[in-house]
Design an enzyme around this catalytic site. Sequence first.
Site, PDB file in Angstrom:
ATOM      1  N   ALA A 178     -51.679   2.440 -15.680  1.00 52.21           N
ATOM      2  CA  ALA A 178     -51.209   3.796 -15.397  1.00 52.21           C
ATOM      3  C   ALA A 178     -52.127   4.882 -15.974  1.00 52.21           C
ATOM      4  CB  ALA A 178     -49.795   3.970 -15.932  1.00 52.21           C
ATOM      5  N   ILE A 208     -49.289   1.577  -8.645  1.00 56.74           N
ATOM      6  CA  ILE A 208     -48.650   1.432  -7.340  1.00 56.74           C
ATOM      7  C   ILE A 208     -48.896   2.679  -6.495  1.00 56.74           C
ATOM      8  CG2 ILE A 208     -46.887  -0.180  -8.153  1.00 56.74           C
ATOM      9  CD1 ILE A 208     -45.005   2.174  -8.608  1.00 56.74           C
ATOM     10  N   ASP A 209     -49.915   3.493  -6.918  1.00 53.65           N
ATOM     11  CA  ASP A 209     -50.080   4.810  -6.299  1.00 53.65           C
ATOM     12  C   ASP A 209     -51.094   4.871  -5.155  1.00 53.65           C
ATOM     13  OD1 ASP A 209     -52.591   4.753  -7.647  1.00 53.65           O
ATOM     14  OD2 ASP A 209     -51.756   5.803  -9.386  1.00 53.65           O
ATOM     15  N   HIS A 233     -48.756  -4.948  -8.800  1.00 51.26           N
ATOM     16  CA  HIS A 233     -47.355  -4.524  -8.752  1.00 51.26           C
ATOM     17  C   HIS A 233     -46.981  -3.837  -7.432  1.00 51.26           C
ATOM     18  CE1 HIS A 233     -47.431  -4.633 -13.439  1.00 51.26           C
ATOM     19  NE2 HIS A 233     -47.238  -5.811 -12.906  1.00 51.26           N
ATOM     20  N   CYS A 271     -38.066  -3.023   5.696  1.00 44.19           N
ATOM     21  CA  CYS A 271     -36.624  -3.183   5.885  1.00 44.19           C
ATOM     22  C   CYS A 271     -36.224  -4.555   5.338  1.00 44.19           C
ATOM     23  CB  CYS A 271     -36.285  -3.085   7.370  1.00 44.19           C
ATOM     24  SG  CYS A 271     -34.583  -3.586   7.702  1.00 44.19           S
ATOM     25  N   CYS A 277     -34.843  -6.621   8.813  1.00 37.69           N
ATOM     26  CA  CYS A 277     -35.723  -7.049   9.919  1.00 37.69           C
ATOM     27  C   CYS A 277     -37.195  -7.014   9.526  1.00 37.69           C
ATOM     28  CB  CYS A 277     -35.491  -6.173  11.145  1.00 37.69           C
ATOM     29  SG  CYS A 277     -36.191  -4.512  10.984  1.00 37.69           S
ATOM     30  N   CYS A 287     -33.410   1.570   7.942  1.00 34.07           N
ATOM     31  CA  CYS A 287     -34.180   1.159   9.119  1.00 34.07           C
ATOM     32  C   CYS A 287     -33.378   1.452  10.393  1.00 34.07           C
ATOM     33  CB  CYS A 287     -34.446  -0.340   8.997  1.00 34.07           C
ATOM     34  SG  CYS A 287     -35.352  -1.056  10.361  1.00 34.07           S
ATOM     35  N   THR A 307     -54.447   0.876 -19.847  1.00 37.63           N
ATOM     36  CA  THR A 307     -53.251   0.038 -19.831  1.00 37.63           C
ATOM     37  C   THR A 307     -52.859  -0.323 -21.256  1.00 37.63           C
ATOM     38  OG1 THR A 307     -52.342  -2.134 -19.224  1.00 37.63           O
ATOM     39  CG2 THR A 307     -54.751  -1.957 -19.263  1.00 37.63           C
ATOM     40  N   ASN A 353     -59.271   2.929 -23.726  1.00 40.72           N
ATOM     41  CA  ASN A 353     -57.883   3.390 -23.788  1.00 40.72           C
ATOM     42  C   ASN A 353     -57.764   4.498 -24.829  1.00 40.72           C
ATOM     43  OD1 ASN A 353     -55.472   2.271 -22.360  1.00 40.72           O
ATOM     44  ND2 ASN A 353     -54.604   2.554 -24.387  1.00 40.72           N
TER      45      ASN A 353
END
Length: 240
Positions: free
Chosen positions: A24, A105-106, A121, A129, A132, A151, A191, A214
Amino acid sequence: MEKEIEKLKKMIEESNNIVFFGGAGVSTESGIPDFRSKDGLYNQKYKYPPEEILSHTFFMHNTKEFYKFYREKMNSLKYEPNITHIKLAELEQKGKVKAIITQNIDGLHQKVGSKNVFELHGSVLRNYCMKCNKFYDGKFIFDNKDEIPTCECGGIIKPDVVLYEEGLDDKTIRNSIEAIYNADLLIVAGTSLTVYPASGLINYFRGRNLVLINKDQTTFDNKADLVINQGLGKVFKEIV
Ligand code: CNA
């Protein structure tokens, strides 16, 4: 610090198989808060602790509350890549960086053109969905006015993000281990190395130089050949 950056530059110059393992802290300079810094999400007050909100159980039982937090705090569509993302993409283009392994996750590495990115991640830019399996992009989720995004088949849409209690994708782990195993320079940056199994992956490194960058110290510092306790932007702006 200058001496340390010179050392890092030399390592990069001499290496042709660099792997970057980030967290992050790589995106805080884009404006996205991390979890564990003093102004990170874990040090702010919410109705539930963020670790609980971002768990599989919470998603299944409190979907509305999950999405409220998720839309407020995880919307990376509003942010742009910073100097670290940019320099890493350049180093990949030059054939120096072979892989970026990220806990983020960006989607910011891909936004600036990095190709070989392993997202341990998942990503907020992919959503499926649960009934489905139809794909929905990040915009669909973040711009959606419904409290729970649904959905067209009626199923609930879930972000392709690894929540607490969920396992990591096998193929992503295998690819990450292979990249780390074959690297001659591993740069671990931004991290806290407290989230397992992701942080355990760096134990597969067999190469010449392990570098840790870091702001704060980490429990892996004593294993590194070079530790730079500095903001990533300051370091990467020096890397040509
Ligand atoms: P963390 O535990 O919040 O640690 C971040 C680390 O980065 C801390 O040790 C900070 O000191 C350090 N740091 C912060 N800013 C900088 C900077 N500018 N330069 C250098 N160091 C800095 O985050 P981890 O990634 O270790 O934890 C893994 C979690 C955080 C993953 O599951 C992610 O999905 C999750 N996360 C991701 C994002 C994102 O995608 N941008 C944001 C917040 C949390």
